[in-house]
Design an enzyme around this catalytic site. Structure first.
Site, PDB file in Angstrom:
ATOM      1  N   HIS A 183       0.893 -10.219  -8.630  1.00 42.91           N
ATOM      2  CA  HIS A 183      -0.168 -11.210  -8.883  1.00 42.91           C
ATOM      3  C   HIS A 183       0.413 -12.626  -8.985  1.00 42.91           C
ATOM      4  O   HIS A 183      -0.188 -13.591  -8.504  1.00 42.91           O
ATOM      5  CB  HIS A 183      -0.962 -10.845 -10.141  1.00 42.91           C
ATOM      6  CG  HIS A 183      -1.457  -9.429 -10.126  1.00 42.91           C
ATOM      7  ND1 HIS A 183      -1.681  -8.702 -11.256  1.00 42.91           N
ATOM      8  CD2 HIS A 183      -1.751  -8.597  -9.078  1.00 42.91           C
ATOM      9  CE1 HIS A 183      -2.090  -7.494 -10.919  1.00 42.91           C
ATOM     10  NE2 HIS A 183      -2.134  -7.396  -9.603  1.00 42.91           N
ATOM     11  N   HIS A 186      -9.608  -7.731  -5.812  1.00 45.03           N
ATOM     12  CA  HIS A 186      -8.284  -7.535  -6.413  1.00 45.03           C
ATOM     13  C   HIS A 186      -7.298  -6.925  -5.406  1.00 45.03           C
ATOM     14  O   HIS A 186      -6.129  -7.320  -5.356  1.00 45.03           O
ATOM     15  CB  HIS A 186      -8.323  -6.674  -7.677  1.00 45.03           C
ATOM     16  CG  HIS A 186      -6.959  -6.607  -8.292  1.00 45.03           C
ATOM     17  ND1 HIS A 186      -6.444  -7.624  -9.063  1.00 45.03           N
ATOM     18  CD2 HIS A 186      -5.963  -5.705  -8.138  1.00 45.03           C
ATOM     19  CE1 HIS A 186      -5.196  -7.338  -9.373  1.00 45.03           C
ATOM     20  NE2 HIS A 186      -4.872  -6.179  -8.829  1.00 45.03           N
ATOM     21  N   ASP A 197      -3.694  -8.393  -4.248  1.00 45.41           N
ATOM     22  CA  ASP A 197      -2.438  -7.635  -4.130  1.00 45.41           C
ATOM     23  C   ASP A 197      -1.826  -7.824  -2.743  1.00 45.41           C
ATOM     24  O   ASP A 197      -0.610  -8.004  -2.609  1.00 45.41           O
ATOM     25  CB  ASP A 197      -2.702  -6.132  -4.342  1.00 45.41           C
ATOM     26  CG  ASP A 197      -2.841  -5.763  -5.817  1.00 45.41           C
ATOM     27  OD1 ASP A 197      -2.440  -6.556  -6.685  1.00 45.41           O
ATOM     28  OD2 ASP A 197      -3.352  -4.656  -6.094  1.00 45.41           O
ATOM     29  N   HIS A 218       0.407  -1.190  -2.480  1.00 46.78           N
ATOM     30  CA  HIS A 218       1.674  -1.938  -2.380  1.00 46.78           C
ATOM     31  C   HIS A 218       2.664  -1.291  -1.401  1.00 46.78           C
ATOM     32  O   HIS A 218       3.327  -1.978  -0.647  1.00 46.78           O
ATOM     33  CB  HIS A 218       2.326  -2.025  -3.755  1.00 46.78           C
ATOM     34  CG  HIS A 218       1.430  -2.611  -4.802  1.00 46.78           C
ATOM     35  ND1 HIS A 218       0.913  -3.874  -4.697  1.00 46.78           N
ATOM     36  CD2 HIS A 218       0.942  -2.101  -5.956  1.00 46.78           C
ATOM     37  CE1 HIS A 218       0.155  -4.123  -5.750  1.00 46.78           C
ATOM     38  NE2 HIS A 218       0.150  -3.065  -6.524  1.00 46.78           N
TER      39      HIS A 218
HETATM   40 ZN   LIG Z   1      -2.868  -5.741  -8.539  1.00 48.85          ZN
END
Ligand SMILES: [Zn+2]
Length: 316
Positions: free
Chosen positions: A91, A251, A255, A278
């Site tokens: 973040h 969100h 990311d 991720h």
């Molecule tokens: Zn996140």
């Protein structure tokens, strides 16, 4: 320390750092420990580097790069050759990408960046308070030349496609088992303004049923309703509710912005994420960097000038 930070630059697109050092305190999302962090200006060519001030017997500098990412379970974690790591960087990386900060030293006394409220909003405020300095060096960018993708074979995939200018992002999530989330799609063309106004506020989220499992794995110990949207089936547990109806997919976009900035420079291209996380984004960057025919590093000023000339020739 840097002797002098130049504020004048001959370049329209240039490297950037922050004006002043700025401290903040928070807790680590996964370890639950208190963390002191200081963002510090850095010279041209420095890149984004973490410094673990609590580590004194090993190399405590951890540069951020797609190939220093060592763990992508639940967060993005970078590490150096001595095994010194910094986790939950994504973040803060998103906020650095939003402002185009290319050079910064981030000191912290813990293996984790403080989670703040689970979004990038506090990092945006910190960077704005510190001030942004243009540096006298041309900004480079990674221009995508051909489609590159990573598919995990289990329904999640990520792709980068060529585009004429800037970075645009499409994201899709589909949580069939949770009506509170369901299927959401989001698209954005990234700029400082769109990042600040439309992406930075979105908080991380998790499922009530997963909390015990995560804690047994040593994760989410600092997680609370102050920094995570907690979902229980078709309900959001947090009393204040959501900041927007589509906060979940926004969100995931945050990311992606943070993870794509592991390249340390902007991307000229289009990113598409489908139910990805991720690990997928990092695998995509590794695939991109492994294929020299899939990208080129351009000087952004030169590129934009050539593009403008090309466009005016086309319309003439
Ligand atoms: Zn996140």
């Amino acid at each position: 320390m840097i002797a002098e930070i130049k504020t004048l630059t001959a370049y329209k697109n240039c490297e950037k750092t922050i004006q002043n050092a700025i401290p903040c305190t928070g807790i680590g999302l996964h370890g639950g420990q208190k963390v002191h962090m200081v963002l510090k200006p850095a010279e041209i060519g420095h890149g984004i580097v973490f410094k673990r001030t609590d580590v004194t017997d090993k190399d405590n500098l951890v540069p951020v790069s797609y190939d220093t990412v060592v763990d992508t379970r639940m967060c993005t974690c970078v590490g150096n050759a001595d095994g010194v790591t910094v986790g939950t960087i994504e973040h803060l990386m998103g906020a650095l990408a939003g402002f185009g900060i290319t050079n910064i030293l981030i000191e912290l006394d813990s293996p984790e960046v403080p989670v703040m409220d689970g979004s990038a909003a506090d990092y945006v405020t910190l960077i704005e308070c510190a001030g942004i300095v243009k540096q006298d060096a041309p900004l480079k960018a990674v221009k995508i030349l051909k489609d590159v993708s990573f598919d995990d074979g289990r329904g999640a995939c990520v792709c980068l496609y060529p585009a004429e200018e800037g970075l645009s992002i499409d994201f899709m999530i589909d949580f069939a088992k949770s009506k509170a989330i369901g299927r959401q799609e989001y698209s954005i063309k990234l700029s400082e303004r769109t990042f600040k106004d439309s992406v930075a506020y979105a908080r991380t989220f998790g499922f009530l049923q997963e909390v015990e499992t995560l804690r047994a794995m040593g994760l989410a110990r600092g997680g609370s309703l102050d920094n995570v949207i907690v979902v229980d089936g078709d309900k959001v547990v947090n009393k204040e509710g959501l900041r927007s109806e589509n906060e979940f997919v926004v969100h995931k976009t945050l990311d992606a912005v943070g993870d794509l900035y592991q390249l340390g420079m902007p991307i000229i291209g289009h990113f598409s994420g489908v139910k990805s996380g991720h690990a997928h984004t990092n695998q995509l960057l590794r695939a991109l960097m492994a294929d020299k025919s899939a990208y080129e590093i351009v000087n952004l000023d030169d590129y934009e000038e050539a593009l403008t000339q090309f466009q005016s020739r086309k319309s003439a």
